[in-house]
Scaffold this motif. Structure first.
Motif, PDB file in Angstrom:
ATOM      1  N   ALA A 122       0.825  -1.216   0.000  1.00 62.36           N
ATOM      2  CA  ALA A 122       0.000   0.000   0.000  1.00 62.36           C
ATOM      3  C   ALA A 122       0.851   1.255   0.000  1.00 62.36           C
ATOM      4  CB  ALA A 122      -0.930  -0.004   1.214  1.00 62.36           C
ATOM      5  N   ASN A 123       2.123   1.128   0.381  1.00 60.89           N
ATOM      6  CA  ASN A 123       2.996   2.301   0.423  1.00 60.89           C
ATOM      7  C   ASN A 123       3.753   2.527  -0.884  1.00 60.89           C
ATOM      8  OD1 ASN A 123       2.152   2.477   3.017  1.00 60.89           O
ATOM      9  ND2 ASN A 123       4.095   1.974   3.972  1.00 60.89           N
ATOM     10  N   LEU A 124       3.579   1.648  -1.849  1.00 60.18           N
ATOM     11  CA  LEU A 124       4.329   1.730  -3.101  1.00 60.18           C
ATOM     12  C   LEU A 124       3.423   2.246  -4.213  1.00 60.18           C
ATOM     13  CD1 LEU A 124       6.344  -1.625  -2.963  1.00 60.18           C
ATOM     14  CD2 LEU A 124       7.105   0.665  -2.322  1.00 60.18           C
ATOM     15  N   LEU A 125       3.587   3.510  -4.570  1.00 62.13           N
ATOM     16  CA  LEU A 125       2.792   4.088  -5.647  1.00 62.13           C
ATOM     17  C   LEU A 125       3.064   3.388  -6.971  1.00 62.13           C
ATOM     18  CD1 LEU A 125       0.799   6.306  -6.472  1.00 62.13           C
ATOM     19  CD2 LEU A 125       2.757   7.821  -6.849  1.00 62.13           C
ATOM     20  N   GLN A 265      -9.202   3.364   4.052  1.00 67.07           N
ATOM     21  CA  GLN A 265      -7.764   3.306   4.279  1.00 67.07           C
ATOM     22  C   GLN A 265      -7.067   2.703   3.062  1.00 67.07           C
ATOM     23  OE1 GLN A 265      -8.075   0.874   7.845  1.00 67.07           O
ATOM     24  NE2 GLN A 265      -7.680   2.633   9.155  1.00 67.07           N
ATOM     25  N   ASP A 266      -5.737   2.767   3.052  1.00 69.40           N
ATOM     26  CA  ASP A 266      -4.913   2.162   1.996  1.00 69.40           C
ATOM     27  C   ASP A 266      -5.405   2.572   0.608  1.00 69.40           C
ATOM     28  OD1 ASP A 266      -3.602   0.810   4.069  1.00 69.40           O
ATOM     29  OD2 ASP A 266      -5.041  -0.837   3.995  1.00 69.40           O
ATOM     30  N   ILE A 267      -5.728   3.833   0.429  1.00 68.04           N
ATOM     31  CA  ILE A 267      -6.314   4.311  -0.822  1.00 68.04           C
ATOM     32  C   ILE A 267      -5.241   4.415  -1.901  1.00 68.04           C
ATOM     33  CG2 ILE A 267      -7.498   6.237  -1.946  1.00 68.04           C
ATOM     34  CD1 ILE A 267      -8.855   6.823   0.710  1.00 68.04           C
ATOM     35  N   LEU A 268      -5.499   3.785  -3.047  1.00 69.64           N
ATOM     36  CA  LEU A 268      -4.633   3.866  -4.225  1.00 69.64           C
ATOM     37  C   LEU A 268      -5.443   4.489  -5.361  1.00 69.64           C
ATOM     38  CD1 LEU A 268      -3.004   0.308  -4.082  1.00 69.64           C
ATOM     39  CD2 LEU A 268      -2.082   2.446  -3.177  1.00 69.64           C
ATOM     40  N   LEU A 281      -4.202   9.862   1.470  1.00 66.07           N
ATOM     41  CA  LEU A 281      -3.177   8.871   1.142  1.00 66.07           C
ATOM     42  C   LEU A 281      -2.471   8.320   2.367  1.00 66.07           C
ATOM     43  CD1 LEU A 281      -1.503  10.418  -2.028  1.00 66.07           C
ATOM     44  CD2 LEU A 281      -3.044   8.454  -1.900  1.00 66.07           C
ATOM     45  N   THR A 282      -2.470   9.040   3.476  1.00 71.04           N
ATOM     46  CA  THR A 282      -1.720   8.592   4.645  1.00 71.04           C
ATOM     47  C   THR A 282      -2.513   7.649   5.538  1.00 71.04           C
ATOM     48  OG1 THR A 282      -2.417  10.604   5.815  1.00 71.04           O
ATOM     49  CG2 THR A 282      -0.262  10.641   4.720  1.00 71.04           C
ATOM     50  N   ALA A 283      -3.819   7.487   5.301  1.00 81.35           N
ATOM     51  CA  ALA A 283      -4.622   6.577   6.123  1.00 81.35           C
ATOM     52  C   ALA A 283      -4.253   5.142   5.777  1.00 81.35           C
ATOM     53  CB  ALA A 283      -6.111   6.814   5.883  1.00 81.35           C
ATOM     54  N   SER A 284      -3.715   4.405   6.749  1.00 77.26           N
ATOM     55  CA  SER A 284      -3.224   3.053   6.501  1.00 77.26           C
ATOM     56  C   SER A 284      -3.805   2.086   7.512  1.00 77.26           C
ATOM     57  CB  SER A 284      -1.693   3.014   6.561  1.00 77.26           C
ATOM     58  OG  SER A 284      -1.215   1.687   6.504  1.00 77.26           O
ATOM     59  N   SER A 285      -4.128   0.862   7.060  1.00 82.16           N
ATOM     60  CA  SER A 285      -4.694  -0.152   7.946  1.00 82.16           C
ATOM     61  C   SER A 285      -3.659  -0.730   8.893  1.00 82.16           C
ATOM     62  CB  SER A 285      -5.310  -1.281   7.114  1.00 82.16           C
ATOM     63  OG  SER A 285      -4.329  -1.878   6.281  1.00 82.16           O
ATOM     64  N   TYR A 314      -9.564   0.841  -2.100  1.00 84.21           N
ATOM     65  CA  TYR A 314      -9.399   1.157  -0.682  1.00 84.21           C
ATOM     66  C   TYR A 314      -9.711  -0.072   0.160  1.00 84.21           C
ATOM     67  CZ  TYR A 314     -14.530   1.510  -0.753  1.00 84.21           C
ATOM     68  OH  TYR A 314     -15.868   1.237  -0.906  1.00 84.21           O
ATOM     69  N   THR A 315      -9.351  -0.012   1.433  1.00 81.45           N
ATOM     70  CA  THR A 315      -9.776  -1.005   2.412  1.00 81.45           C
ATOM     71  C   THR A 315     -10.562  -0.293   3.505  1.00 81.45           C
ATOM     72  OG1 THR A 315      -7.825  -0.797   3.842  1.00 81.45           O
ATOM     73  CG2 THR A 315      -7.683  -2.351   1.994  1.00 81.45           C
ATOM     74  N   SER A 316     -11.266  -1.084   4.312  1.00 83.26           N
ATOM     75  CA  SER A 316     -12.043  -0.511   5.407  1.00 83.26           C
ATOM     76  C   SER A 316     -12.162  -1.540   6.524  1.00 83.26           C
ATOM     77  CB  SER A 316     -13.433  -0.090   4.923  1.00 83.26           C
ATOM     78  OG  SER A 316     -14.174   0.516   5.965  1.00 83.26           O
ATOM     79  N   GLN A 317     -11.919  -1.107   7.751  1.00 83.33           N
ATOM     80  CA  GLN A 317     -11.980  -2.012   8.891  1.00 83.33           C
ATOM     81  C   GLN A 317     -13.372  -1.949   9.516  1.00 83.33           C
ATOM     82  OE1 GLN A 317      -8.674  -1.714  11.611  1.00 83.33           O
ATOM     83  NE2 GLN A 317      -7.214  -1.265   9.975  1.00 83.33           N
ATOM     84  N   VAL A 318     -14.270  -2.782   9.016  1.00 88.48           N
ATOM     85  CA  VAL A 318     -15.647  -2.812   9.523  1.00 88.48           C
ATOM     86  C   VAL A 318     -15.692  -3.679  10.778  1.00 88.48           C
ATOM     87  CG1 VAL A 318     -16.605  -2.454   7.230  1.00 88.48           C
ATOM     88  CG2 VAL A 318     -16.260  -4.768   8.055  1.00 88.48           C
ATOM     89  N   PRO A 319     -16.614  -3.381  11.709  1.00 85.41           N
ATOM     90  CA  PRO A 319     -16.616  -4.084  13.006  1.00 85.41           C
ATOM     91  C   PRO A 319     -17.075  -5.526  12.949  1.00 85.41           C
ATOM     92  CG  PRO A 319     -18.436  -2.514  12.883  1.00 85.41           C
ATOM     93  CD  PRO A 319     -17.582  -2.266  11.676  1.00 85.41           C
ATOM     94  N   VAL A 320     -17.940  -5.875  11.995  1.00 83.82           N
ATOM     95  CA  VAL A 320     -18.471  -7.241  11.922  1.00 83.82           C
ATOM     96  C   VAL A 320     -18.634  -7.646  10.459  1.00 83.82           C
ATOM     97  CG1 VAL A 320     -19.706  -7.217  14.129  1.00 83.82           C
ATOM     98  CG2 VAL A 320     -20.832  -6.354  12.077  1.00 83.82           C
ATOM     99  N   PRO A 321     -18.565  -8.955  10.168  1.00 82.27           N
ATOM    100  CA  PRO A 321     -18.871  -9.416   8.814  1.00 82.27           C
ATOM    101  C   PRO A 321     -20.377  -9.385   8.577  1.00 82.27           C
ATOM    102  CG  PRO A 321     -18.389 -11.288  10.216  1.00 82.27           C
ATOM    103  CD  PRO A 321     -18.152 -10.059  11.045  1.00 82.27           C
ATOM    104  N   PRO A 322     -20.822  -9.442   7.320  1.00 76.87           N
ATOM    105  CA  PRO A 322     -22.268  -9.326   7.057  1.00 76.87           C
ATOM    106  C   PRO A 322     -23.074 -10.518   7.555  1.00 76.87           C
ATOM    107  CG  PRO A 322     -21.073  -9.828   5.039  1.00 76.87           C
ATOM    108  CD  PRO A 322     -20.042  -9.521   6.073  1.00 76.87           C
ATOM    109  N   ILE A 323     -22.491 -11.718   7.507  1.00 78.46           N
ATOM    110  CA  ILE A 323     -23.191 -12.915   7.954  1.00 78.46           C
ATOM    111  C   ILE A 323     -22.279 -13.686   8.901  1.00 78.46           C
ATOM    112  CG2 ILE A 323     -24.153 -15.146   7.251  1.00 78.46           C
ATOM    113  CD1 ILE A 323     -25.105 -13.878   4.687  1.00 78.46           C
ATOM    114  N   LEU A 324     -22.764 -13.949  10.106  1.00 77.32           N
ATOM    115  CA  LEU A 324     -22.045 -14.774  11.066  1.00 77.32           C
ATOM    116  C   LEU A 324     -22.583 -16.196  10.998  1.00 77.32           C
ATOM    117  CD1 LEU A 324     -21.906 -12.322  14.105  1.00 77.32           C
ATOM    118  CD2 LEU A 324     -19.947 -13.202  12.823  1.00 77.32           C
ATOM    119  N   GLY A 325     -21.675 -17.177  10.971  1.00 78.81           N
ATOM    120  CA  GLY A 325     -22.107 -18.552  10.794  1.00 78.81           C
ATOM    121  C   GLY A 325     -21.585 -19.489  11.859  1.00 78.81           C
ATOM    122  N   SER A 326     -22.310 -20.565  12.047  1.00 81.59           N
ATOM    123  CA  SER A 326     -21.896 -21.649  12.938  1.00 81.59           C
ATOM    124  C   SER A 326     -22.070 -22.958  12.180  1.00 81.59           C
ATOM    125  CB  SER A 326     -22.754 -21.652  14.210  1.00 81.59           C
ATOM    126  OG  SER A 326     -22.507 -22.815  14.976  1.00 81.59           O
TER     127      SER A 326
END
Length: 490
Positions: A122-125, A265-268, A281-285, A314-326
């Motif tokens: 992500a740091n390499l243009l 984050q990690d926007i290219l 550009l400086t927002a990094s995961s 881009y990436t994004s750190q979401v708190p939960v996945p859309p579907i939780l499974g067992s």
């Protein structure tokens, strides 16, 4: 951004692979040697490069399904930037490769910062620009529809040297190739003093339109165990197609988030973006979240190429996945009892284009009696493949939860599919296939009214967004499962 070398490979069904075009840029190579010093690794001969790349991509046609240098668990590939290990001569990195049968396009961008310790992609243009260049070259060779035309391919390969002189003179990338031949005559323009650049080989004439699509993809590894951490990640792409008159029209697209959205984050960005706020550009995961992350709006001013292109990723750190499974399996006498529960998170729109789960069973005889019930949707059974396909349809019930229970006997006379990983109770729900229109997990969207176009004709603005799943696995919690430590890689 500069390229050390470029290759176009023709690979038909993994056999008779050959390099149809290659180009090395000696001035860039001299810079690479000066920058790397004692750690410099020279570009190998075409024949050696071809074999190394095919092996790394698993396309060498070799009967060896396991290659230690590539498949050992200590090796962590970071696709699409691969590393080629040269015998006794070091490691060539980052080699970028895009594959669309039967073509493989590869290039080696110049990395102008120390390669040890290995910097994050992500740091390499040069990596993002190199991938954009390969994507444009792929469109140029195969056409915007992506269909291979043998005669057209031969014709465009013949014009490739002159095209590179325009878009990548002496290895320095100026712009991406377009899906028209570089020798096409340009349309006269009435734009006054504006001069049409060499990289723009034509002008749009006709109705003006701007189409912006946001697509987010979620991946997940869920174990259903307190001793194993569930993993998920989200990455998004913003694709544009701008049919706007003018030599260098100016367009601005703004990405917005709701008040509770997850920062991007990690926007290219594509090379056509003319300016950008440094906070974007400086927002990094890889940085620790401290609550001060920039949350938009994210403005991207650019002068668009003629063909569809990826404006940014881009990436994004979401708190939960859309579907939780067992997922639970239990061995009983002559049969296997299973129990599955899937719960849709309340923040996800309960309206799908499709939603389905595949449950494969390996290293067993073919299925005999299948006595399995589902609380919602439809269950399809493929006894020959030892596969259950649970089609959940376009909506979860009001409870947002669905279940599957029952037992399966494997009494067939023939052996079913095999997998060296899935022995005993090691099993998974392979891919939760999901497509949700008009939603994203991060909340990212493009408002039609925020798209600004500085052109003589008022364009029609079309915006869309959707959520997809990829590599979405739910492992059986009653059996052993491979565990990945750390963040899932893109």
């Amino acid at each position: 951004m500069s390229l050390r070398a470029l290759w176009i490979i023709y690979n038909e069904k993994g056999e008779n692979a050959s390099i149809r075009f290659s180009r090395r840029f000696s001035t860039v190579e001299h810079r690479a040697k000066s920058l790397a010093g004692s750690s410099y690794v020279a570009v190998p001969e075409d024949s050696s490069f071809l074999q190394l790349l095919l092996t790394e991509l698993g396309l060498s046609g070799s009967h060896k399904s396991y290659v230690a240098a590539r498949d050992d668990c200590l090796y962590r590939p970071r696709s699409p930037a691969v590393e080629l290990r040269l015998d006794g001569k070091g490691t060539l990195w980052p080699v970028l490769a895009l594959s669309q049968a039967p073509l493989i396009l590869a290039c080696l961008p110049l990395v102008d910062i120390p390669s040890e310790p290995r910097p994050p992609l992500a740091n390499l243009l040069s990596v993002s620009q190199g991938l954009t260049f390969l994507a444009g070259l792929q469109t140029f060779l195969l056409g915007s529809a992506g269909n291979l035309d043998s005669e057209g391919l031969v014709s465009r390969m013949a014009t490739l040297p002159s095209l590179l002189l325009q878009v990548c003179p002496l290895g320095t990338l100026l712009d991406t190739p377009q899906a028209v031949t570089p020798t096409a005559p340009t349309v006269p323009t009435s734009a006054g003093a504006q001069k049409q650049p060499a990289w723009k080989t034509g002008l749009h004439r006709g109705r003006a339109m701007v189409n912006v699509a946001v697509v987010e993809t979620v991946r997940s590894m869920q174990y259903g165990s307190p001793t194993r951490q569930d993993l998920w990640d989200v990455y998004g792409t913003v694709t544009c197609k701008c049919e706007v008159e003018g030599v260098l029209p100016n367009v601005t697209v703004t990405l917005s988030l709701p008040h509770n959205g997850s920062p991007l984050q990690d926007i290219l960005v594509h090379p056509c973006v003319t300016s950008l706020d440094s906070s974007i550009l400086t927002a990094s995961s890889v940085d620790n979240a401290d609550g001060s992350a920039f949350s938009g709006p994210y403005k991207f001013p650019f002068s668009p190429p003629l063909e569809p292109f990826r404006l940014c990723s881009y990436t994004s750190q979401v708190p939960v996945p859309p579907i939780l499974g067992s997922y639970q399996l239990k061995e009983e006498e002559n049969n296997l009892r299973l129990s599955v529960s899937l719960k849709l998170h309340e923040s996800v729109k309960n309206s799908f284009e499709y939603c389905a789960a595949h449950l494969p069973f390996f290293n067993r005889n073919q299925m005999g009696v299948v006595d399995v019930k589902v609380s919602s949707g439809q269950l399809d059974v493929s006894k020959e493949k030892n596969l259950l396909v649970w089609v959940l349809g376009q909506k979860f019930p009001k409870s947002h939860e669905v279940t599957m229970d029952g037992k399966i006997t494997f009494s067939g006379s023939s052996q079913g599919p095999s997998d060296p990983l899935c022995t005993g109770l090691t099993a998974y729900i392979k891919q939760l296939y999901l497509k949700v229109p008009d939603t994203t997990l991060s909340g990212c969207f493009v408002d039609q009214h925020s798209v600004q176009v500085y052109s003589s004709a008022k364009p029609r603005i079309i915006t869309s967004r959707e959520l997809l799943s990829k590599e979405y696995y739910i492992w059986n919690s009653t059996g052993p499962a491979p565990v990945s430590s750390g963040q899932m890689m893109i």
